[in-house]
Design a protein around this motif. Sequence first.
Motif: not given
Length: 717
Positions: A263-268
């Motif tokens: 996941k990326d920093s935004s949780g996606e």
Amino acid sequence: MFEKIKEDFVVFASFFFIMPQLTNRSLAIDTLRVSEAKYRSLFENIDQSVIYLDAAGIVMSVNHAAEQLLGLPRDVIIGRKFVDSCFKAINEDGSVFPEEQLPSVLALRTGKPVEGVVMGLFNAERQNYLWVVVNAVPEFRVGERQPHQILMTLTDITRQKQSEGKLSMASVIFNNIGEGIFVTDKDKNIISINEAFTAMTGFTQQDVYGKSAHFLHSQKNNLKVDVELSDFTGTVNSWQGEIWRRHKSSVDFPSWTTVSEVKDSSGETVHYVHVFMDITHFKKAQNHLGFLAYHDPLTKLPNRLLLKDRIDHSLQNALREGSQAAVLFLDLDRFKGINDTYGHAVGDGLLREVAKRIKNLVRKEDTVSRYAGDEFVVFMENIPDAKNPAKLAQKLIETFNAPVFIKGYRLKISTSVGISLFPQDGRDTDTLIKNADAAMYRAKKEGRNNFQYYSLALTTEAFEKMSLESALRQSIEKNELILYYQPQVCLKTGKLVGVESLVRWMHPTLGLLPPKQFIDIAEESGFVVALGEWVLQNACMQMSRWLDEGLQVNKMVVNVSAIQFLRSDFIATVERILRSTGLDPSYLELELTGSGFMDNSEQTIKALNQLVALGVDLTIDDFGVGCFSFNNLKRIPVKKLKINSSFVVDVLNNANDEDITRAVIALGHGLHLQVIAMGVESQAQQRRLMDLGCDEGQGYLYSSPVLPWSSIFRKLM
């Protein structure tokens, strides 16, 4: 171009999200796990490292920053070559930096400055690598062309190289690790693979790029795997399990796979990383171990564990359907003699051939098991009637009429078979096998090489036999064995020529038992070895006493069974007993009984000749119904043949018995052997034997077996 670099960086950054799973693959990965706080602290306290080396590359001085950079105190660094203070300086690609390419070495050799060389140096104190830019400047004295020292500066660029280093190291690991790796985008389409992936699957980047991860799934996968892989992201961010993978050659293979969600920093979710290994060899080993758990490794037949499982399952069906089943218990007759005579390699070969012959006779639905040793069990399910097992049993017996050739030996084997039926003889596996076993022992008692059905009486008989065997094993310790002696006389003179020792057992409740009531049990249980040694010891002791008393007895005759003889220490036992009793070997005659004395056993022939060399005489008992061939009569220095009593009893009334007796006597005399007849009970029998040329006789005409103090011996002198 920038977008492509950015995309690659995202892929490798995704890979680093799961790098903790691969920490054991490289020391370099461990070093990159050092916390950022430690690096920041290190950088805050160093400026620039300076090191002076002399013309030989020996460190002359270092500053405090250099001490900290190398993680070594200056008194350790100074006075040594710089390369000796640095553990494996490395290139940017992770390879070891060659010593001859070090900046200080090049500057000394060329006399020219070497600048801007990037290398990794190991910090001994912190046990990790630091990236530095090295400059090496040669310094000259006036008028000299060779530098007298090198000024080397080291600038720590670890922090600047950290991101680049991680990306580079990830690339090395990604492409060189043994596991196959492929990365998918958030829609589970493949965007990157490593070299191991291609080696395992045969697919290249071009073959799989943009295709769904499901493209790599084999049709051998079950539905459960597909469901787990599609739903695991809902609750956890990783999954492990066994998946069958496609191979480009269509030869699918099992793999152990770890799938991680990135996941990326935004949780996606941005990527999925699949790491897998080929577990074909592991599965084969696992299957082999599973096979060994339920099969006999020698014959590859089901063992008793698998047999019980199959019978249990089949009996449940039989109970529901009201069908019949049968258990056939087979035991090879006199197998131990073959094993002892020819060795275990021949015995094992025989067992494999037996298993093969049994398998060739049974139905496809029948189970053949090697139950234990030389015992086999055949389970027949859903038989139409009780006669079917008998037909199979007869075929099994007949199949061993043909000799077996193992390692150049021609072996003759037979089998005894016991049969129990479901449901009348038992309604569970253990009872059916136990009752078939009891029936098999009845077959042996009836002369071997036949089959018997189980009957209720066999249970009582088996119990009685077991009790008798248990009591027999204690007979020596309880002094229950007694030796009787029967005279052997010269037919012409009527004089005593020898006595045969005959064991009796004074059973505590059954009274005095003759050998025929316990010798078979002794042989089957192996107790005959101890029993035979007891007889030999006591017979020799008695012979010594008679000789001391002046009784002129030429021979003490002792029966030796094949099982007793085939023990490797039998000759040593004879020597020990003769020595302990003080009996001269010339007074001992061993009578060989039992079918274990095989026709073509070189081991047996050699051992018999050793006994003769010792000074002991040999007699072949029951000649005509025994197992010695005419050829072996020439190879063994036998002194005497004994005619079986079954021929003597009808020598007056049966022309065939008279002809056999005449032939045995003629054969013996032709080979310069003495001939003795067993079972002489009348004067008429004695006269006929004398007319036929027989030399000696033994039987009730002269005396029944008597105790050693009987006066009959003195009367016959």
